[in-house]
Design an enzyme around this catalytic site. Structure first.
Site, PDB file in Angstrom:
ATOM      1  N   THR A 221       0.876  -1.176   0.000  1.00 28.86           N
ATOM      2  CA  THR A 221       0.000   0.000   0.000  1.00 28.86           C
ATOM      3  C   THR A 221       0.904   1.214   0.000  1.00 28.86           C
ATOM      4  O   THR A 221       2.009   1.157   0.521  1.00 28.86           O
ATOM      5  CB  THR A 221      -0.838   0.026   1.299  1.00 28.86           C
ATOM      6  OG1 THR A 221      -1.592  -1.172   1.395  1.00 28.86           O
ATOM      7  CG2 THR A 221      -1.797   1.210   1.340  1.00 28.86           C
ATOM      8  N   ARG A 249     -12.771  -8.937  -1.963  1.00 32.19           N
ATOM      9  CA  ARG A 249     -12.308  -8.519  -0.631  1.00 32.19           C
ATOM     10  C   ARG A 249     -11.851  -7.059  -0.691  1.00 32.19           C
ATOM     11  O   ARG A 249     -11.050  -6.688  -1.529  1.00 32.19           O
ATOM     12  CB  ARG A 249     -11.152  -9.405  -0.176  1.00 32.19           C
ATOM     13  CG  ARG A 249     -10.513  -9.014   1.167  1.00 32.19           C
ATOM     14  CD  ARG A 249      -9.277  -8.155   0.993  1.00 32.19           C
ATOM     15  NE  ARG A 249      -8.575  -7.916   2.256  1.00 32.19           N
ATOM     16  CZ  ARG A 249      -7.583  -7.020   2.392  1.00 32.19           C
ATOM     17  NH1 ARG A 249      -7.198  -6.289   1.364  1.00 32.19           N
ATOM     18  NH2 ARG A 249      -6.985  -6.867   3.545  1.00 32.19           N
ATOM     19  N   GLY A 251      -9.997  -4.142   1.645  1.00 25.87           N
ATOM     20  CA  GLY A 251      -9.230  -3.970   2.875  1.00 25.87           C
ATOM     21  C   GLY A 251      -9.554  -2.655   3.543  1.00 25.87           C
ATOM     22  O   GLY A 251     -10.649  -2.096   3.390  1.00 25.87           O
ATOM     23  N   ASP A 252      -8.570  -2.160   4.278  1.00 23.74           N
ATOM     24  CA  ASP A 252      -8.756  -0.910   5.015  1.00 23.74           C
ATOM     25  C   ASP A 252      -8.567   0.319   4.128  1.00 23.74           C
ATOM     26  O   ASP A 252      -9.089   1.391   4.424  1.00 23.74           O
ATOM     27  CB  ASP A 252      -7.758  -0.840   6.169  1.00 23.74           C
ATOM     28  CG  ASP A 252      -6.312  -0.944   5.702  1.00 23.74           C
ATOM     29  OD1 ASP A 252      -6.047  -1.653   4.713  1.00 23.74           O
ATOM     30  OD2 ASP A 252      -5.445  -0.308   6.322  1.00 23.74           O
ATOM     31  N   THR A 272      -0.452   1.186   6.283  1.00 26.08           N
ATOM     32  CA  THR A 272      -0.184   0.038   5.431  1.00 26.08           C
ATOM     33  C   THR A 272      -0.164  -1.192   6.340  1.00 26.08           C
ATOM     34  O   THR A 272      -0.091  -1.073   7.558  1.00 26.08           O
ATOM     35  CB  THR A 272       1.169   0.158   4.704  1.00 26.08           C
ATOM     36  OG1 THR A 272       2.215   0.085   5.688  1.00 26.08           O
ATOM     37  CG2 THR A 272       1.291   1.462   3.947  1.00 26.08           C
ATOM     38  N   GLY A 273      -0.191  -2.352   5.735  1.00 32.74           N
ATOM     39  CA  GLY A 273      -0.177  -3.574   6.536  1.00 32.74           C
ATOM     40  C   GLY A 273      -1.512  -4.283   6.486  1.00 32.74           C
ATOM     41  O   GLY A 273      -2.351  -3.979   5.629  1.00 32.74           O
ATOM     42  N   GLY A 275      -4.942  -5.104   6.481  1.00 33.76           N
ATOM     43  CA  GLY A 275      -6.112  -4.232   6.475  1.00 33.76           C
ATOM     44  C   GLY A 275      -7.184  -4.650   7.451  1.00 33.76           C
ATOM     45  O   GLY A 275      -7.873  -3.796   8.041  1.00 33.76           O
TER      46      GLY A 275
HETATM   47  N1  GLY Z   1      -3.569  -2.382   3.891  1.00 35.81           N
HETATM   48  C1  GLY Z   1      -3.815  -2.956   2.647  1.00 35.81           C
HETATM   49  C2  GLY Z   1      -4.826  -4.032   2.690  1.00 35.81           C
HETATM   50  O1  GLY Z   1      -4.931  -4.765   3.645  1.00 35.81           O
HETATM   51  O2  GLY Z   1      -5.572  -4.151   1.738  1.00 35.81           O
END
Ligand code: GLY
Length: 375
Positions: A221, A249, A251-252, A272-273, A275
């Site tokens: 990200t 799906r 994510g965050d 980042t990381g 989500g």
């Molecule tokens: N932070 C990126 C994701 O999990 O999609």
């Protein structure tokens, strides 16, 4: 930067242009081109991809964003132009074009953005075929009454807005890595969802341990926040999401409050990381609220990491030490331009990016825990 204009003069001059353009009351001038009493130090903060990738050009993301902010440009325009660089860079395998695809081999992208002073936001999730989801997220903000468009609807919107929609955003690299992952996963795994989850995650962790893929690309990200001399704050987050995810799906990164939150009165946090950790804990919102309560960017970021750690109890998400088997990183700045980059796991070689009048810099992340999520 021209030889006749040093970096500090460039920033000061740009700050003055920005204030004038915003119609703000002009501060007292000590001398032409020198501003005193600025409320904030202009700066840009990002994860490491903001400094590592240039898409073959002369600038990385934080340099591009900072140059535009210092030149008086809109802060959101600046940070989005910054993240467009890694989005378009085929060698970056976690963002935009060439991002690692979902489990079917299709690149699906997520992004959101927030404009602090305008109190506006936009996002897209599971968007296929457009290399720069951040620009589509910005178009959602500017041209719709909504904050989030997903899947085929997001793509249709992008096409209607004039974005080029491509059949496939894979590069040779992202396709090859997907094939390797697919080869390692039991072809019958859909028959047992619990087993599928375990096997798929373990196959990915093994590929990270073997150095085939970078952790930063698995959840790859870019999150980039900026502040100008007037204290206006904007942020953007954009990603291809979790590698080999179930199609659809999200994510965050496209979710306000999870992967990004901006409050122009307080500050901004981007992430980042993993989500899911941010979706569960609404971490970016939590960080901004902690700063509203008086915490520094660093303490607020660490508080969110502690919350994530405490809420991570499922065995499949824990490593052999009983700690989260994933990383989460936050890039935080406040209204004064104070900033911090924090991570669940810190180490001197794990860095984030900033850019100020002194240029772009890779700065070690402050970690909540030692070691690696994979230990
Ligand atoms: N932070 C990126 C994701 O999990 O999609």
């Amino acid at each position: 930067m021209s030889d006749t204009l040093n970096r500090r003069e460039f920033v000061m001059g740009g700050a003055a242009v920005g204030l004038a353009a915003a119609g703000a009351k002009q501060p007292k001038m000590d001398a032409p081109g020198v501003i005193t009493g600025r409320r904030a130090r202009p700066m840009v903060i990002s994860d490491a991809s903001g400094i590592e990738y240039t898409n073959g050009g002369p600038q990385n993301a934080v340099e591009k964003a900072f140059e535009m902010i210092a030149g008086g440009g809109d802060v959101l325009d600046a940070v989005v132009a910054g993240v467009n660089i890694p989005e378009l860079d085929p060698t970056e395998a976690g963002i935009g074009y060439g991002g690692l695809p979902n489990e079917r081999g299709v690149v699906q992208l997520d992004s959101c953005c927030m404009h602090g002073p305008k109190r506006q936001a936009g996002g897209v999730a599971a968007l296929e075929g457009v290399r720069t989801p951040s620009l589509v997220a910005k178009a959602v903000m500017e041209y719709t009454d909504h904050h989030l468009l997903v899947g085929p609807g997001a793509q249709e919107f992008a096409r209607n807005m004039g974005f080029t929609v491509e059949d496939d955003l894979n590069t040779e690299n992202s396709r090859a890595l997907w094939l390797e992952w697919k080869r390692r996963v039991d072809p019958n795994h859909y028959l047992d969802p619990a087993e599928r989850t375990r096997r798929g995650y373990e196959a990915a962790l093994a590929m990270m341990r073997e150095g085939l893929i970078d952790q930063n690309h698995f959840w790859g990200t870019i999150s980039c926040n900026g502040i100008n001399a007037a204290g206006d704050i904007c942020g953007v987050t954009t990603t291809s999401g979790l590698a080999w995810k179930i199609p659809g799906r999200a994510g965050d990164s496209p979710i306000l409050g999870a992967g990004l939150y901006v409050d122009n009165d307080v500050g901004a946090a981007g992430s980042t990381g993993r989500g899911e950790a941010n979706l569960y804990n609404l971490s970016s919102y939590l960080i901004v609220e902690k700063m509203r309560g008086g915490m520094s960017p660093k303490d607020a970021g660490l508080a969110a990491l502690r919350r994530i750690k405490d809420n991570t109890v499922e065995a499949r998400l824990l490593n052999s030490r009983g700690l989260p088997a994933f990383d989460v990183r936050f890039f935080v700045l406040n209204k004064k331009g104070d900033y911090a980059g924090v991570a669940m796991y810190g180490a001197s070689e794990r860095t984030f990016a900033i850019c100020t009048e002194n240029g772009a810099e890779a700065v070690p992340l402050e970690g909540l825990l030692d070691g690696s999520p994979l230990d």
